[in-house]
Design a protein around this motif. Sequence first.
Motif, PDB file in Angstrom:
ATOM      1  N   LEU A 164      14.820  35.242  38.923  1.00 49.06           N
ATOM      2  CA  LEU A 164      15.974  35.045  38.411  1.00 49.06           C
ATOM      3  C   LEU A 164      16.791  35.588  40.400  1.00 49.06           C
ATOM      4  O   LEU A 164      16.574  35.993  41.406  1.00 49.06           O
ATOM      5  CB  LEU A 164      16.793  35.434  37.812  1.00 49.06           C
ATOM      6  CG  LEU A 164      16.489  35.103  36.572  1.00 49.06           C
ATOM      7  CD1 LEU A 164      17.347  36.407  35.794  1.00 49.06           C
ATOM      8  CD2 LEU A 164      16.371  33.683  35.965  1.00 49.06           C
ATOM      9  N   SER A 165      17.635  33.900  40.737  1.00 54.04           N
ATOM     10  CA  SER A 165      18.395  33.625  41.719  1.00 54.04           C
ATOM     11  C   SER A 165      19.860  35.338  41.672  1.00 54.04           C
ATOM     12  O   SER A 165      20.209  35.526  40.441  1.00 54.04           O
ATOM     13  CB  SER A 165      19.056  32.233  42.012  1.00 54.04           C
ATOM     14  OG  SER A 165      20.620  33.177  42.822  1.00 54.04           O
ATOM     15  N   PRO A 166      20.168  36.235  42.415  1.00 59.31           N
ATOM     16  CA  PRO A 166      21.101  36.959  42.804  1.00 59.31           C
ATOM     17  C   PRO A 166      22.169  36.726  42.340  1.00 59.31           C
ATOM     18  O   PRO A 166      23.233  36.973  41.250  1.00 59.31           O
ATOM     19  CB  PRO A 166      21.674  37.498  43.830  1.00 59.31           C
ATOM     20  CG  PRO A 166      20.272  37.113  44.362  1.00 59.31           C
ATOM     21  CD  PRO A 166      19.146  35.086  43.895  1.00 59.31           C
ATOM     22  N   LEU A 167      22.813  35.057  42.216  1.00 62.27           N
ATOM     23  CA  LEU A 167      23.672  34.282  41.681  1.00 62.27           C
ATOM     24  C   LEU A 167      23.834  34.004  40.214  1.00 62.27           C
ATOM     25  O   LEU A 167      24.997  34.718  39.556  1.00 62.27           O
ATOM     26  CB  LEU A 167      23.562  33.205  42.901  1.00 62.27           C
ATOM     27  CG  LEU A 167      25.044  32.162  42.413  1.00 62.27           C
ATOM     28  CD1 LEU A 167      26.971  33.247  42.850  1.00 62.27           C
ATOM     29  CD2 LEU A 167      25.179  30.630  42.694  1.00 62.27           C
ATOM     30  N   VAL A 168      22.604  33.829  39.610  1.00 57.01           N
ATOM     31  CA  VAL A 168      22.567  34.110  38.682  1.00 57.01           C
ATOM     32  C   VAL A 168      22.813  35.169  37.458  1.00 57.01           C
ATOM     33  O   VAL A 168      23.996  35.790  36.873  1.00 57.01           O
ATOM     34  CB  VAL A 168      21.368  32.978  37.791  1.00 57.01           C
ATOM     35  CG1 VAL A 168      21.325  33.021  36.253  1.00 57.01           C
ATOM     36  CG2 VAL A 168      20.992  32.493  38.680  1.00 57.01           C
ATOM     37  N   VAL A 169      22.320  36.443  38.339  1.00 59.22           N
ATOM     38  CA  VAL A 169      22.158  37.647  37.450  1.00 59.22           C
ATOM     39  C   VAL A 169      23.861  38.189  37.880  1.00 59.22           C
ATOM     40  O   VAL A 169      24.341  38.840  36.984  1.00 59.22           O
ATOM     41  CB  VAL A 169      21.093  38.435  38.334  1.00 59.22           C
ATOM     42  CG1 VAL A 169      21.393  39.604  37.489  1.00 59.22           C
ATOM     43  CG2 VAL A 169      20.263  38.195  37.442  1.00 59.22           C
ATOM     44  N   GLY A 170      24.278  37.881  38.444  1.00 59.29           N
ATOM     45  CA  GLY A 170      25.966  38.442  39.092  1.00 59.29           C
ATOM     46  C   GLY A 170      26.726  38.335  38.004  1.00 59.29           C
ATOM     47  O   GLY A 170      27.735  38.411  37.553  1.00 59.29           O
ATOM     48  N   LEU A 176      30.373  37.832  33.045  1.00 58.47           N
ATOM     49  CA  LEU A 176      30.327  37.601  32.036  1.00 58.47           C
ATOM     50  C   LEU A 176      30.474  38.872  31.164  1.00 58.47           C
ATOM     51  O   LEU A 176      30.817  38.938  29.944  1.00 58.47           O
ATOM     52  CB  LEU A 176      29.686  36.627  31.131  1.00 58.47           C
ATOM     53  CG  LEU A 176      30.081  34.835  32.304  1.00 58.47           C
ATOM     54  CD1 LEU A 176      29.007  34.094  31.723  1.00 58.47           C
ATOM     55  CD2 LEU A 176      31.231  34.376  31.711  1.00 58.47           C
ATOM     56  N   LEU A 177      28.887  39.489  31.033  1.00 56.66           N
ATOM     57  CA  LEU A 177      29.018  40.021  29.919  1.00 56.66           C
ATOM     58  C   LEU A 177      29.695  41.271  29.667  1.00 56.66           C
ATOM     59  O   LEU A 177      30.273  41.980  29.013  1.00 56.66           O
ATOM     60  CB  LEU A 177      27.551  40.829  30.097  1.00 56.66           C
ATOM     61  CG  LEU A 177      26.257  39.877  29.352  1.00 56.66           C
ATOM     62  CD1 LEU A 177      24.822  40.461  29.980  1.00 56.66           C
ATOM     63  CD2 LEU A 177      26.318  39.625  28.498  1.00 56.66           C
ATOM     64  N   GLY A 178      30.444  41.546  31.490  1.00 53.11           N
ATOM     65  CA  GLY A 178      31.554  42.677  31.378  1.00 53.11           C
ATOM     66  C   GLY A 178      32.951  41.647  30.589  1.00 53.11           C
ATOM     67  O   GLY A 178      33.667  42.971  30.427  1.00 53.11           O
ATOM     68  N   GLN A 222      35.842  43.333  26.938  1.00 55.30           N
ATOM     69  CA  GLN A 222      37.034  43.486  27.272  1.00 55.30           C
ATOM     70  C   GLN A 222      38.337  42.720  26.699  1.00 55.30           C
ATOM     71  O   GLN A 222      39.123  42.978  26.185  1.00 55.30           O
ATOM     72  CB  GLN A 222      37.922  42.976  28.968  1.00 55.30           C
ATOM     73  CG  GLN A 222      37.305  43.664  30.014  1.00 55.30           C
ATOM     74  CD  GLN A 222      37.474  43.106  31.275  1.00 55.30           C
ATOM     75  OE1 GLN A 222      37.881  42.526  31.449  1.00 55.30           O
ATOM     76  NE2 GLN A 222      36.973  44.030  32.351  1.00 55.30           N
ATOM     77  N   ARG A 223      37.402  41.684  26.190  1.00 54.28           N
ATOM     78  CA  ARG A 223      38.371  40.101  25.297  1.00 54.28           C
ATOM     79  C   ARG A 223      37.718  41.028  23.706  1.00 54.28           C
ATOM     80  O   ARG A 223      39.145  41.280  22.840  1.00 54.28           O
ATOM     81  CB  ARG A 223      37.650  39.220  25.243  1.00 54.28           C
ATOM     82  CG  ARG A 223      37.836  38.159  23.892  1.00 54.28           C
ATOM     83  CD  ARG A 223      39.097  37.698  23.719  1.00 54.28           C
ATOM     84  NE  ARG A 223      39.288  37.123  23.334  1.00 54.28           N
ATOM     85  CZ  ARG A 223      39.498  37.297  21.914  1.00 54.28           C
ATOM     86  NH1 ARG A 223      40.308  37.942  21.570  1.00 54.28           N
ATOM     87  NH2 ARG A 223      39.606  36.123  20.813  1.00 54.28           N
ATOM     88  N   CYS A 224      37.777  41.940  23.482  1.00 57.81           N
ATOM     89  CA  CYS A 224      37.226  42.338  22.056  1.00 57.81           C
ATOM     90  C   CYS A 224      38.401  43.964  21.936  1.00 57.81           C
ATOM     91  O   CYS A 224      38.611  43.783  21.710  1.00 57.81           O
ATOM     92  CB  CYS A 224      35.782  42.973  21.833  1.00 57.81           C
ATOM     93  SG  CYS A 224      34.818  41.968  21.309  1.00 57.81           S
ATOM     94  N   CYS A 225      38.476  44.595  23.611  1.00 55.24           N
ATOM     95  CA  CYS A 225      39.523  45.305  23.105  1.00 55.24           C
ATOM     96  C   CYS A 225      40.755  45.744  23.215  1.00 55.24           C
ATOM     97  O   CYS A 225      41.386  46.416  23.675  1.00 55.24           O
ATOM     98  CB  CYS A 225      38.637  47.028  24.061  1.00 55.24           C
ATOM     99  SG  CYS A 225      37.524  47.351  23.441  1.00 55.24           S
ATOM    100  N   SER A 226      40.703  44.164  24.038  1.00 55.30           N
ATOM    101  CA  SER A 226      42.526  43.726  24.942  1.00 55.30           C
ATOM    102  C   SER A 226      43.571  43.776  23.338  1.00 55.30           C
ATOM    103  O   SER A 226      44.547  44.493  23.854  1.00 55.30           O
ATOM    104  CB  SER A 226      42.414  42.234  24.978  1.00 55.30           C
ATOM    105  OG  SER A 226      42.452  41.650  24.184  1.00 55.30           O
TER     106      SER A 226
END
Length: 67
Positions: A5-11, A16-18, A22-26
């Motif tokens: 996988l490309s580092p850009l895809v992993v990043g 997105l997973l981070g 945040q969305r759930c705890c806002s």
Amino acid sequence: MSKRLSPLVVGSWLILLGLVPQRCCSPYVAPHNPIRERLIDRLLPPVWVEDGEWRYLLGTDHLARSS
């Protein structure tokens, strides 16, 4: 044959997973409506000052918005 996988895809996936927790705890981090103005609560001090309240941990501004 393995495909790397490309580092850009992993990043991008990590970002997105981070954002999901945040969305759930806002609602718990910022529970007050930013548009609502209740002038009776204006200029309240932060919680660690003598008259501070736990409703507004960082106090309120001149329009009674939570800081």
